[in-house]
Design an enzyme around this catalytic site. Sequence first.
Site, short mmCIF file in Angstrom:
data_model
loop_
_atom_site.label_atom_id
_atom_site.label_comp_id
_atom_site.label_asym_id
_atom_site.label_seq_id
_atom_site.Cartn_x
_atom_site.Cartn_y
_atom_site.Cartn_z
CG LEU A 11 -1.13 -17.47 0.52
CD1 LEU A 11 -1.72 -18.37 -1.29
CD2 LEU A 11 0.66 -18.40 0.08
NE ARG A 18 -7.20 -7.97 -14.14
CZ ARG A 18 -8.17 -8.58 -13.89
NH1 ARG A 18 -7.83 -9.96 -13.50
NH2 ARG A 18 -9.12 -7.74 -13.71
CE LYS A 25 -2.37 -8.66 -6.33
NZ LYS A 25 -3.31 -9.87 -7.18
NE ARG A 320 -0.44 20.58 5.64
CZ ARG A 320 0.56 21.63 5.47
NH1 ARG A 320 -0.20 22.36 5.30
NH2 ARG A 320 1.84 20.61 5.13
CE LYS A 338 3.07 22.69 9.99
NZ LYS A 338 4.35 22.82 10.43
CE1 TYR A 353 -0.34 26.63 6.83
CE2 TYR A 353 1.44 28.00 7.60
CZ TYR A 353 0.85 27.07 7.66
OH TYR A 353 2.09 26.33 7.74
CE1 TYR A 374 11.29 25.09 6.21
CE2 TYR A 374 10.24 25.97 3.79
CZ TYR A 374 11.03 25.30 4.41
OH TYR A 374 11.68 24.93 4.16
CB ALA A 410 -6.83 45.59 9.86
#
Length: 454
Positions: A11, A18, A25, A320, A338, A353, A374, A410
């Site tokens: 159900l 609320r 819900k 990620r 990621k 990263y 990217y 570096a």
Amino acid sequence: MTDIPVAAVILAAGKGTRMKSDLHKVLHPVAGRPMLLHLVAAVDALAPARKVVVVGSGRDQLEAALAGHDAALAVQEPQLGTGHAVQQAEAALAGFSGDVLILYGDVPLVSAATMRRMLDRLHAGDAPAAVVLGFRPADPAAYGRIIADGDGRIVRMVEYKDATADERAVTLCNSGLMAVAADDLFRLLARVGNANAAGEYYLPDIVMLAAADGRASAVIETGAGEVAGVNSRAELAAVEAAWQQQRRAEAMADGVTLIAPETVYFSYDTEIARDVTIEPNVVFGPDVRIASGARIHAFSHVEGASVGEGAEIGPYARLRPGAEIGRKAKVGNFVEVKKARLGEGAKANHLSYIGDADVGAGANIGAGTITCNYDGFLKYRTEIGAGAFIGSNSALVAPVSIGAGAIVGAGSVVTADVEADALAVARGRQQQQGGWAARFRARMAERKAALKGK
């Protein structure tokens, strides 16, 4: 018993006002999974012949969430009580002959084992007409009451609104969950009336209708936590807390060390092997696997990632989706990974990263290094060979390949492939002018003094 088919009616037609949310819900998550899908997963463990979800408002959301879960939808409109809601599943169960479990989409923590106990009790020697799942909350509040004899046979069930003072003093409460043979269920529901304080058709009334036919029903009990319902954000937080507490206990029982258990948050599908150590304030999102001997340091967030044996993550690291951390590899403080693989023993220890990349075994990624994956439109990969050394504050502009054993100086911005064992330096040449700083300071001091004299 095992040959009798099972159907589940869930159900989920309530508006959930609320919750004060545009999200249905029963789709609010517990441990990263919608409540409704927690329940569906428990039902699926019983290999049901059919599943029916009774919906009202928010039908489109539920249809999307249930895609691929082999569940039929039945619509309850208007909503005239729990008995009326179950009646809406009758068409979807046409031709079904077996046992029906009646569950609630906002009561997500009911286990498959408890469902099985309900079904087993339905087929006990005294052949009850229905089995009701009862519980004893610390505060019975406005729950319906169950009056039963010493053998668990139900004498009377009554909604709180209709109960006498003596009945309200009973501590055994009705969770609303039931198991009933399909052949009995809809026959009894057809006789349920709405002559009660709310003018609704109550599902529990089938118990007393069966009793009038000379057939007793039975109650079995479970802990209040298993049947905790969610009608507000506060109740959602309480169910989340209960789930996490149980999961932490299971992890420690399975050989995982939690330094501060109350600060670690698992997802519904987190897999952690023995001898893993998890420090305080670690959060696991969905789809995480941690191999034995790994250590997750404090304040790390891990989602959609796998961590190999003996690897170290954090502190303050973020893995990620698509991160694959190899055996004994290290991802250190303020490093984000990621859709990238770090080979065995590879290291990215500080402020880096690593995205859309493949880092070979034993490679060392210096502090401040980023893979520039990217261009504003598309993503590109970076390949870093085994044993390569990337100097601090380097930018690797993908697509680019750094050969095995190569060294990147570096501060370099690398835009072209680097051969194996080569040195690549891509930065402006340093220049030096002797005495320039002293002359500069003297000149500026004279200028400052002159300005004060005006």
